[in-house]
Motif scaffolding. Structure first.
Motif, short mmCIF file in Angstrom:
data_model
loop_
_atom_site.label_atom_id
_atom_site.label_comp_id
_atom_site.label_asym_id
_atom_site.label_seq_id
_atom_site.Cartn_x
_atom_site.Cartn_y
_atom_site.Cartn_z
N UNK A 128 -12.93 -11.87 3.59
CA UNK A 128 -11.98 -10.78 3.34
C UNK A 128 -11.78 -10.58 1.84
N UNK A 129 -12.01 -9.36 1.40
CA UNK A 129 -11.75 -8.98 0.00
C UNK A 129 -10.30 -8.56 -0.15
N UNK A 130 -9.83 -7.76 0.82
CA UNK A 130 -8.45 -7.26 0.78
C UNK A 130 -7.93 -7.13 2.19
N UNK A 131 -6.68 -7.50 2.37
CA UNK A 131 -5.98 -7.26 3.62
C UNK A 131 -4.51 -7.02 3.29
N UNK A 132 -4.00 -5.94 3.81
CA UNK A 132 -2.60 -5.60 3.62
C UNK A 132 -2.13 -4.76 4.78
N UNK A 133 -0.83 -4.61 4.87
CA UNK A 133 -0.30 -3.79 5.96
C UNK A 133 0.84 -2.93 5.47
N UNK A 134 1.10 -1.88 6.23
CA UNK A 134 2.24 -1.02 5.94
C UNK A 134 2.83 -0.54 7.25
N UNK A 135 4.10 -0.22 7.17
CA UNK A 135 4.80 0.39 8.29
C UNK A 135 5.15 1.80 7.84
N UNK A 136 4.54 2.82 8.49
CA UNK A 136 4.70 4.19 8.00
C UNK A 136 6.16 4.66 7.91
N UNK A 137 6.97 4.28 8.91
CA UNK A 137 8.37 4.69 8.91
C UNK A 137 9.18 3.63 9.65
N UNK A 138 10.36 3.28 9.14
CA UNK A 138 11.16 2.22 9.77
C UNK A 138 11.53 2.47 11.23
#
Length: 106
Positions: free
Chosen positions: A37-47
């Protein structure tokens, strides 16, 4: 659901429904331990939305396969923690008398 390029399988974003920070942060940690893995991240578009987007970029392996391996590694880690904790509780109960476990006495 996978959002990625048809020509580059090493980079993809995966949308997981009905999930939150608990799973996303755990799998992010697990994937970042993987040398592929070079990059791994996450996001939550809206709470108010129970949706997580996880971005995975690899050294060349298909991101989908690396994500699957990350989930399997996370399951193994959770099983180990559960087993270790269960054994510690059993040992504690076997070695302590009921009187020694009272919390309302000084």
């Amino acid at each position: 659901m996978e959002h990625g390029s048809a020509t580059d399988s090493s980079s993809s974003t995966f949308s997981l429904m009905d999930e939150d920070h608990t799973l996303a942060n755990s799998v992010r940690y697990t994937l970042n331990q993987d040398p592929r893995v070079i990059f791994c991240g996450y996001s939550i578009p809206h709470p108010s939305e129970n949706k997580v987007n996880i971005r995975v970029q690899t050294t060349g392996d298909p991101a989908k396969d690396v994500l699957k391996d990350g989930f399997q590694n996370l399951m193994v880690m959770c099983q180990h923690v559960r087993s270790t904790f269960g054994n510690a509780v059993d040992d504690f109960r076997a070695n302590k008398s009921p009187e020694g476990m009272r919390i309302d006495t000084p």
